[in-house]
Write a protein that holds these residues in place. Structure first.
Motif, PDB file in Angstrom:
ATOM      1  N   VAL A 221      37.468  47.481  31.604  1.00  0.00           N
ATOM      2  CA  VAL A 221      37.773  46.521  30.536  1.00  0.00           C
ATOM      3  C   VAL A 221      37.088  45.204  30.920  1.00  0.00           C
ATOM      4  N   GLN A 222      36.242  44.691  30.020  1.00  0.00           N
ATOM      5  CA  GLN A 222      35.323  43.589  30.340  1.00  0.00           C
ATOM      6  C   GLN A 222      36.044  42.229  30.274  1.00  0.00           C
ATOM      7  N   LYS A 223      36.756  41.947  31.323  1.00  0.00           N
ATOM      8  CA  LYS A 223      37.579  40.746  31.416  1.00  0.00           C
ATOM      9  C   LYS A 223      36.862  39.477  30.928  1.00  0.00           C
ATOM     10  N   GLU A 224      35.614  39.314  31.375  1.00  0.00           N
ATOM     11  CA  GLU A 224      34.890  38.069  31.099  1.00  0.00           C
ATOM     12  C   GLU A 224      34.573  37.868  29.625  1.00  0.00           C
ATOM     13  N   ARG A 225      34.739  38.908  28.803  1.00  0.00           N
ATOM     14  CA  ARG A 225      34.426  38.751  27.383  1.00  0.00           C
ATOM     15  C   ARG A 225      35.684  38.628  26.515  1.00  0.00           C
ATOM     16  N   PHE A 226      36.845  38.579  27.159  1.00  0.00           N
ATOM     17  CA  PHE A 226      38.094  38.428  26.404  1.00  0.00           C
ATOM     18  C   PHE A 226      38.360  36.971  26.082  1.00  0.00           C
ATOM     19  N   PHE A 227      38.977  36.753  24.925  1.00  0.00           N
ATOM     20  CA  PHE A 227      39.272  35.373  24.548  1.00  0.00           C
ATOM     21  C   PHE A 227      40.581  34.891  25.157  1.00  0.00           C
ATOM     22  N   ASN A 228      41.506  35.818  25.390  1.00  0.00           N
ATOM     23  CA  ASN A 228      42.724  35.362  26.076  1.00  0.00           C
ATOM     24  C   ASN A 228      43.195  36.355  27.131  1.00  0.00           C
ATOM     25  N   GLU A 229      43.748  35.785  28.170  1.00  0.00           N
ATOM     26  CA  GLU A 229      44.189  36.490  29.366  1.00  0.00           C
ATOM     27  C   GLU A 229      45.256  37.546  29.035  1.00  0.00           C
ATOM     28  N   GLU A 230      46.142  37.180  28.068  1.00  0.00           N
ATOM     29  CA  GLU A 230      47.262  38.062  27.699  1.00  0.00           C
ATOM     30  C   GLU A 230      46.761  39.430  27.210  1.00  0.00           C
ATOM     31  N   ASP A 231      45.749  39.407  26.332  1.00  0.00           N
ATOM     32  CA  ASP A 231      45.205  40.669  25.811  1.00  0.00           C
ATOM     33  C   ASP A 231      44.592  41.481  26.939  1.00  0.00           C
ATOM     34  N   TYR A 232      43.896  40.785  27.825  1.00  0.00           N
ATOM     35  CA  TYR A 232      43.263  41.481  28.948  1.00  0.00           C
ATOM     36  C   TYR A 232      44.322  42.172  29.804  1.00  0.00           C
ATOM     37  N   VAL A 233      45.366  41.458  30.132  1.00  0.00           N
ATOM     38  CA  VAL A 233      46.411  42.000  31.000  1.00  0.00           C
ATOM     39  C   VAL A 233      47.066  43.216  30.332  1.00  0.00           C
ATOM     40  N   ARG A 234      47.247  43.144  29.023  1.00  0.00           N
ATOM     41  CA  ARG A 234      47.885  44.250  28.294  1.00  0.00           C
ATOM     42  C   ARG A 234      46.988  45.492  28.283  1.00  0.00           C
ATOM     43  N   LEU A 235      45.666  45.290  28.254  1.00  0.00           N
ATOM     44  CA  LEU A 235      44.766  46.440  28.056  1.00  0.00           C
ATOM     45  C   LEU A 235      44.095  46.944  29.328  1.00  0.00           C
ATOM     46  N   LYS A 236      44.173  46.160  30.397  1.00  0.00           N
ATOM     47  CA  LYS A 236      43.317  46.477  31.555  1.00  0.00           C
ATOM     48  C   LYS A 236      43.609  47.827  32.207  1.00  0.00           C
ATOM     49  N   ASP A 237      44.879  48.243  32.183  1.00  0.00           N
ATOM     50  CA  ASP A 237      45.191  49.534  32.822  1.00  0.00           C
ATOM     51  C   ASP A 237      45.546  50.609  31.798  1.00  0.00           C
ATOM     52  N   PHE A 238      44.979  50.479  30.620  1.00  0.00           N
ATOM     53  CA  PHE A 238      45.274  51.419  29.536  1.00  0.00           C
ATOM     54  C   PHE A 238      44.899  52.844  29.947  1.00  0.00           C
ATOM     55  N   TYR A 239      43.777  52.982  30.642  1.00  0.00           N
ATOM     56  CA  TYR A 239      43.348  54.305  31.115  1.00  0.00           C
ATOM     57  C   TYR A 239      43.212  54.302  32.626  1.00  0.00           C
TER      58      TYR A 239
END
Ligand code: NCD
Length: 299
Positions: A221-239
């Motif tokens: 999950v491309q952390k550096e292209r996310f607009f907010n940290e919250e979305d990244y944290v929610r999606l980072k371990d999806f798979y």
């Protein structure tokens, strides 16, 4: 340079050369004597930059460049067009990574030397695609008739976008896109697939499609292209691909990943003979050697 700048036949030549380099490295050890590669990296990178540097060094050439925009004149406001005009006086070939989509393309228009796109924002990453294709071709013997699952961040993952664009040219390709709703493949790619009548499916659960896959391309999950940290944290371990999920897969399925990996492949999978991602990194050097030789017209 984009994989689509090469015809399928030209790609075949490139891959044959890369395999010859793999088998007879000594024959190429001085092929680039006296030549200089400039690596202009305006965005972080480990393996892409180092694999270019390793490739040129293994060909007997030399490398100059910068690994951080802040240490280049970009920090003073210089445009990529001006930078490349100057670099053209210093080097014979340039590999450029830039956060802005299309920047290496703009640079190539003003350049007197070949400019290789080493990743432009969330757009494309053509030399990673060359690496992916060479890995598949070397380990499977062909590039057509695969069902390939692409899993993870299909929205921002530039390696995914480049790979899809390249694989549509091989007959019998079928895509299964595995991502959360928020990270689906961009619409422009879906439209292109519909236009070309290429079969594809979009699913959320990896487990459901695992048994169908010949190739599984995992992405971070491309952390550096996310607009907010919250979305990244929610999606980072999806798979998280683990040994339990690997049990559902074909015995000869290959697992690819452009790396760096975060949590999306559990380290226990590394010992599975189907895990191809570290060999993929090795193929990245051979294919970049072949690309440098081809663009410098030394073969
Ligand atoms: C990829 C990239 O930079 O897009 N890495 C690479 O070049 N090997 C993938 C990634 O960063 O997730």
């Amino acid at each position: 340079m984009n994989p689509l700048d090469f015809s399928v036949e030209e790609l075949e030549k490139l891959f044959t050369l890369a395999n010859d380099i793999e088998n007879h490295p000594q024959n190429y050890a001085h092929a680039c004597d006296g030549k200089i590669l400039a690596t202009c990296f305006y965005e972080p990178s480990t393996r892409t930059r180092l694999s270019f540097e390793s490739a040129m060094t293994r060909l007997g050439g030399r490398v100059i460049g910068f690994a951080d925009a802040n240490s280049s004149s970009a920090a003073k406001g210089e445009s990529v067009s001006d930078t490349i005009r100057v670099i053209s006086c210093y080097a014979d070939i340039c590999a450029m990574r830039h956060p802005k989509e299309g920047a290496p393309m703009v640079a190539s228009e003003k350049s007197r030397i070949p400019v290789i796109n080493a990743g432009d924002g969330g757009h494309y990453h053509p030399t990673q695609t060359l690496t992916d294709l060479l890995t598949i071709r070397s380990m499977k013997g062909h590039l057509d008739n695969f069902t390939i699952g692409l899993c993870g961040d299909l929205k921002f993952g530039r390696t995914v976008h480049s790979l899809i664009n390249a694989l549509v040219r091989y007959p019998g390709t079928r895509f299964i896109f595995i991502s959360p709703e928020e990270l689906r493949v961009p619409d422009y790619i879906i439209e292109m697939l519909r236009e070309k009548n290429i079969p594809f499916e979009e699913v959320i659960r990896l487990e459901d499609v695992m048994p169908q896959l010949d190739l599984l391309y995992m992405t971070r999950v491309q952390k550096e292209r996310f607009f907010n940290e919250e979305d990244y944290v929610r999606l980072k371990d999806f798979y998280v691909l683990d040994t339990t999920k690997m049990e559902l897969a074909k015995q000869d399925m290959l697992v690819l990943h452009p790396l760096p990996r975060v949590n999306e492949i559990s380290v226990e999978v590394d010992d599975d003979p189907r895990a191809a991602y570290f060999r993929q990194a090795q193929y990245g050097v051979y294919v970049r050697m072949a690309l440098i030789l081809t663009l410098l017209e030394l073969v």
